[in-house]
Design a protein around this motif. Structure first.
Motif, PDB file in Angstrom:
ATOM      1  N   TYR A 290       0.467  -1.187   0.146  1.00  0.00           N
ATOM      2  CA  TYR A 290      -0.219   0.375   0.620  1.00  0.00           C
ATOM      3  C   TYR A 290       1.119   0.906  -0.020  1.00  0.00           C
ATOM      4  O   TYR A 290       2.465   0.826   0.323  1.00  0.00           O
ATOM      5  N   THR A 291       0.318   2.769  -0.205  1.00  0.00           N
ATOM      6  CA  THR A 291       0.812   3.742   0.125  1.00  0.00           C
ATOM      7  C   THR A 291       0.654   4.632   0.685  1.00  0.00           C
ATOM      8  O   THR A 291      -0.719   4.176   0.808  1.00  0.00           O
ATOM      9  N   LYS A 292       0.838   5.833   0.794  1.00  0.00           N
ATOM     10  CA  LYS A 292      -0.683   6.808   1.602  1.00  0.00           C
ATOM     11  C   LYS A 292      -1.072   6.961   0.972  1.00  0.00           C
ATOM     12  O   LYS A 292      -2.187   7.004   1.773  1.00  0.00           O
ATOM     13  N   ASP A 293      -1.791   7.302  -0.331  1.00  0.00           N
ATOM     14  CA  ASP A 293      -3.152   7.367  -0.737  1.00  0.00           C
ATOM     15  C   ASP A 293      -3.830   6.129  -0.674  1.00  0.00           C
ATOM     16  O   ASP A 293      -4.936   6.594  -0.833  1.00  0.00           O
ATOM     17  N   THR A 294      -3.536   4.591  -0.575  1.00  0.00           N
ATOM     18  CA  THR A 294      -4.088   3.632  -1.055  1.00  0.00           C
ATOM     19  C   THR A 294      -4.075   3.200   0.351  1.00  0.00           C
ATOM     20  O   THR A 294      -4.459   1.871   0.604  1.00  0.00           O
ATOM     21  N   ARG A 295      -3.185   3.333   1.666  1.00  0.00           N
ATOM     22  CA  ARG A 295      -3.151   2.541   2.766  1.00  0.00           C
ATOM     23  C   ARG A 295      -5.168   1.926   3.602  1.00  0.00           C
ATOM     24  O   ARG A 295      -4.893   0.888   3.887  1.00  0.00           O
ATOM     25  N   CYS A 296      -5.955   2.762   3.720  1.00  0.00           N
ATOM     26  CA  CYS A 296      -7.512   2.555   3.596  1.00  0.00           C
ATOM     27  C   CYS A 296      -8.021   1.683   3.151  1.00  0.00           C
ATOM     28  O   CYS A 296      -9.565   2.059   2.975  1.00  0.00           O
ATOM     29  N   LYS A 297      -7.666   1.815   1.331  1.00  0.00           N
ATOM     30  CA  LYS A 297      -8.356   1.475   0.528  1.00  0.00           C
ATOM     31  C   LYS A 297      -7.784  -0.057   0.024  1.00  0.00           C
ATOM     32  O   LYS A 297      -6.825   0.315  -0.716  1.00  0.00           O
ATOM     33  N   ASP A 298      -8.243  -0.986   0.961  1.00  0.00           N
ATOM     34  CA  ASP A 298      -7.582  -2.152   0.706  1.00  0.00           C
ATOM     35  C   ASP A 298      -7.715  -2.529  -1.683  1.00  0.00           C
ATOM     36  O   ASP A 298      -9.021  -2.293  -2.396  1.00  0.00           O
ATOM     37  N   GLY A 299      -7.026  -2.737  -2.051  1.00  0.00           N
ATOM     38  CA  GLY A 299      -6.555  -3.972  -3.532  1.00  0.00           C
ATOM     39  C   GLY A 299      -7.201  -2.038  -4.532  1.00  0.00           C
ATOM     40  O   GLY A 299      -6.122  -2.324  -5.193  1.00  0.00           O
ATOM     41  N   SER A 300      -6.647  -1.691  -3.663  1.00  0.00           N
ATOM     42  CA  SER A 300      -6.629  -0.127  -4.770  1.00  0.00           C
ATOM     43  C   SER A 300      -5.001   0.760  -4.771  1.00  0.00           C
ATOM     44  O   SER A 300      -4.338  -0.127  -4.063  1.00  0.00           O
ATOM     45  N   SER A 301      -5.032   1.000  -5.907  1.00  0.00           N
ATOM     46  CA  SER A 301      -3.491   1.461  -6.622  1.00  0.00           C
ATOM     47  C   SER A 301      -3.866   3.019  -7.258  1.00  0.00           C
ATOM     48  O   SER A 301      -4.856   3.102  -8.128  1.00  0.00           O
ATOM     49  N   ARG A 302      -2.190   3.404  -8.242  1.00  0.00           N
ATOM     50  CA  ARG A 302      -2.649   4.339  -8.513  1.00  0.00           C
ATOM     51  C   ARG A 302      -1.954   3.905 -10.019  1.00  0.00           C
ATOM     52  O   ARG A 302      -0.834   3.226  -9.997  1.00  0.00           O
ATOM     53  N   HIS A 303      -2.118   4.683 -11.024  1.00  0.00           N
ATOM     54  CA  HIS A 303      -1.392   4.184 -12.584  1.00  0.00           C
ATOM     55  C   HIS A 303      -0.662   5.020 -13.028  1.00  0.00           C
ATOM     56  O   HIS A 303      -1.068   6.766 -13.160  1.00  0.00           O
ATOM     57  N   PHE A 304       0.700   4.883 -13.409  1.00  0.00           N
ATOM     58  CA  PHE A 304       1.826   6.323 -14.002  1.00  0.00           C
ATOM     59  C   PHE A 304       1.847   6.291 -15.542  1.00  0.00           C
ATOM     60  O   PHE A 304       1.963   5.127 -15.989  1.00  0.00           O
ATOM     61  N   PRO A 305       0.816   6.656 -16.543  1.00  0.00           N
ATOM     62  CA  PRO A 305       1.685   6.957 -17.610  1.00  0.00           C
ATOM     63  C   PRO A 305       2.872   6.801 -18.465  1.00  0.00           C
ATOM     64  O   PRO A 305       3.852   7.445 -17.449  1.00  0.00           O
ATOM     65  N   ILE A 306       3.315   5.355 -18.459  1.00  0.00           N
ATOM     66  CA  ILE A 306       4.725   5.528 -19.045  1.00  0.00           C
ATOM     67  C   ILE A 306       5.188   5.748 -20.172  1.00  0.00           C
ATOM     68  O   ILE A 306       4.504   5.824 -21.879  1.00  0.00           O
ATOM     69  N   THR A 307       5.975   7.204 -20.709  1.00  0.00           N
ATOM     70  CA  THR A 307       5.854   8.102 -21.597  1.00  0.00           C
ATOM     71  C   THR A 307       7.879   7.447 -22.202  1.00  0.00           C
ATOM     72  O   THR A 307       8.359   6.360 -21.725  1.00  0.00           O
ATOM     73  N   PRO A 308       7.642   7.677 -23.920  1.00  0.00           N
ATOM     74  CA  PRO A 308       9.217   7.719 -24.076  1.00  0.00           C
ATOM     75  C   PRO A 308      10.671   7.454 -23.134  1.00  0.00           C
ATOM     76  O   PRO A 308      11.143   6.647 -22.818  1.00  0.00           O
ATOM     77  N   ALA A 309      10.548   8.807 -22.740  1.00  0.00           N
ATOM     78  CA  ALA A 309      12.040   8.671 -21.520  1.00  0.00           C
ATOM     79  C   ALA A 309      11.492   8.047 -20.162  1.00  0.00           C
ATOM     80  O   ALA A 309      12.947   7.383 -20.049  1.00  0.00           O
ATOM     81  N   ILE A 310      10.330   7.558 -19.414  1.00  0.00           N
ATOM     82  CA  ILE A 310      10.247   7.335 -18.159  1.00  0.00           C
ATOM     83  C   ILE A 310      10.520   5.775 -19.169  1.00  0.00           C
ATOM     84  O   ILE A 310      11.267   4.970 -17.766  1.00  0.00           O
ATOM     85  N   ARG A 311       9.863   5.172 -20.399  1.00  0.00           N
ATOM     86  CA  ARG A 311      10.323   3.673 -20.537  1.00  0.00           C
ATOM     87  C   ARG A 311      12.114   3.853 -21.046  1.00  0.00           C
ATOM     88  O   ARG A 311      13.251   2.576 -21.120  1.00  0.00           O
ATOM     89  N   ARG A 312      12.791   4.791 -20.956  1.00  0.00           N
ATOM     90  CA  ARG A 312      14.062   4.398 -21.637  1.00  0.00           C
ATOM     91  C   ARG A 312      15.124   4.119 -20.142  1.00  0.00           C
ATOM     92  O   ARG A 312      15.988   3.883 -19.603  1.00  0.00           O
ATOM     93  N   ILE A 313      14.067   5.027 -19.282  1.00  0.00           N
ATOM     94  CA  ILE A 313      14.745   4.913 -17.446  1.00  0.00           C
ATOM     95  C   ILE A 313      14.923   3.645 -16.519  1.00  0.00           C
ATOM     96  O   ILE A 313      15.223   2.727 -16.164  1.00  0.00           O
ATOM     97  N   LEU A 314      13.148   2.783 -17.014  1.00  0.00           N
ATOM     98  CA  LEU A 314      12.823   1.405 -16.820  1.00  0.00           C
ATOM     99  C   LEU A 314      13.983   0.817 -17.660  1.00  0.00           C
ATOM    100  O   LEU A 314      14.255  -0.187 -17.185  1.00  0.00           O
ATOM    101  N   ASP A 315      14.638   0.642 -18.732  1.00  0.00           N
ATOM    102  CA  ASP A 315      15.039   0.219 -19.433  1.00  0.00           C
ATOM    103  C   ASP A 315      16.534  -0.546 -18.644  1.00  0.00           C
ATOM    104  O   ASP A 315      17.080  -1.227 -18.620  1.00  0.00           O
TER     105      ASP A 315
END
Length: 425
Positions: A290-315
């Motif tokens: 869980y994160t700070k914003d999902t601690r009291c929300k079972d099974g929840s999460s947030r999604h951040f879109p992967i941009t080309p810059a983010i993809r290079r960092i992940l690789d």
């Protein structure tokens, strides 16, 4: 100790007299008075020393007795016999609990908050940080010996000379009040010495200066300086974390807990954070689902879109040496501690001559330098950063120094015919 029948009878008469008074007031609060009667009966059974009223001297009119802690004979004086009986009940009911130190009670409170109130480790760390910074001078004092005068002297002599921020002083009062609340709950004490100590009593002695809003986040130029510096250290997983946070505005405890399987084709599933545990030495870290914003929300999460810059960092992160379930890890596959990343980031910011050195300034910078200029709505900005719309608008969407001139330009662009009538006046 030999039983003194005369003393016991005397005590019994005193307690019975109080019980009669309580019974006379029962219509006012039946339940509470019944509890008091039970407590006083408990004292009558365990306390064999005389209770008597002082008839001379500066304590004239007070009630007095003595009790034993081991072989040590202690004198007990209180203003009323009800107060003295309340103390004795706490003492006999909890053993030597009434004589525990403030530090011991504070540690018990932390365990209570962990196990009963289910507080996060961050909340515990906040309490412990304030205790170490401000409350240590009181830690070895018996909590039953602390009075309002003692607390005020501590505030005057130890706290105010440090010129605490007004917000920090308010929180300090809350934390020490909570400590005495817990002591009362455990019946270690019968009253809270902080009950009449208020922030307004010391407000003028606190530091009311605040940073300019522009000084709480990295500008576009500063962010680019950090990006270029981190690219020079691209083989270090901590530099990769900083680069990812520049693009996503994650909290410092979120990227260090990301698993490789949290990376999807077009988004990052942010639903973990790293916790630090200080209850043992040395401290240890774990990732939780869980994160700070999902601690009291079972099974929840947030999604951040992967941009080309983010993809290079992940690789680049996936190419780090060593096998691990974590996206960012050392050569042995261990996750990177958030404190290790924090020290790395601070050191490089100072090397660049920046005054801001915390990861949080990246979150605010992304919101103000990127999301707002792109026209993202408050709801969209809040969803990407993982907080409420109210938090985003109040604490992240800052009023820039050029706001007034920009608003003036926009107002000037209104249809001039609306003001044509003024020309004829």
């Amino acid at each position: 100790m030999k039983k003194d029948n005369k003393t016991t009878n005397n005590n019994q008469e005193i307690i019975e007299d109080i019980m009669l008074k309580l019974m006379g007031a029962m219509n006012a609060d039946h339940g509470e008075n019944m509890k008091k009667m039970g407590r006083y009966a408990y004292v009558m059974e365990h306390h064999k020393q005389a209770l008597f009223q002082v008839t001379s001297g500066r304590r004239n009119g007070c009630w007095k007795t003595h009790y034993y802690v081991g072989d040590d004979r202690k004198i007990l004086v209180r203003r009323t016999k009800e107060e003295i009986l309340d103390f004795l009940y706490a003492f006999y009911k909890e053993g030597e609990g009434a004589n525990k130190t403030l530090g011991t009670v504070f540690n018990e409170l932390m365990n209570y908050k962990r196990k009963i109130e289910l507080c996060s480790e961050k909340t515990i760390q906040d309490y412990e940080g304030f205790f170490k910074k401000y409350m240590l001078p009181l830690s070895e004092k018996k909590i039953s010996s602390l009075t309002e005068e003692t607390i005020r002297e501590w505030i005057t002599d130890d706290v105010l000379p440090r010129k605490p921020k007004d917000s920090a002083f308010k929180r300090l009062l809350i934390y020490i009040n909570r400590t005495f609340w817990f002591a009362r709950k455990q019946r270690y004490i019968t009253s809270n010495p902080c009950e009449f100590i208020e922030y307004r009593d010391y407000r003028k002695h606190c530091d009311h200066t605040h940073k300019a809003e522009e000084d709480t986040y990295f500008t576009e130029a500063e962010t680019e300086m950090i990006r270029q510096d981190m690219l020079k250290n691209i083989s270090n997983p901590r530099a990769l974390i900083a680069l990812l946070n520049i693009e996503t505005g994650m909290r410092a405890d979120e990227p260090v807990a990301i698993h490789c399987d949290d990376i999807h084709d077009d988004y990052i599933d942010i639903h973990r954070q790293q916790l630090r545990h200080d209850e043992t030495s040395p401290a240890w870290y774990e990732d939780v689902d869980y994160t700070k914003d999902t601690r009291c929300k079972d099974g929840s999460s947030r999604h951040f879109p992967i941009t080309p810059a983010i993809r290079r960092i992940l690789d680049k992160a996936l190419e780090l040496p060593g096998e691990s379930i974590y996206l960012f890890h050392d050569n042995k596959g261990n996750m990177i501690a958030k404190d290790s990343y924090g020290r790395f980031f601070r050191r490089h910011c100072l090397k660049l001559g920046l005054k801001k050195t915390n990861n949080h300034a990246l979150r605010k910078g992304l919101n103000n330098n990127c999301f707002i200029p792109l026209g993202f709505s408050p709801n969209e900005r809040a969803a990407l950063l993982g907080h409420t719309v109210r938090t985003n608008e109040q604490n992240y969407s800052l009023r820039r120094s050029d706001m007034v001139s920009k608003l003036g330009s926009r107002l000037t662009m209104l249809d001039n015919t609306r003001f044509a009538g003024y020309d004829t006046q």
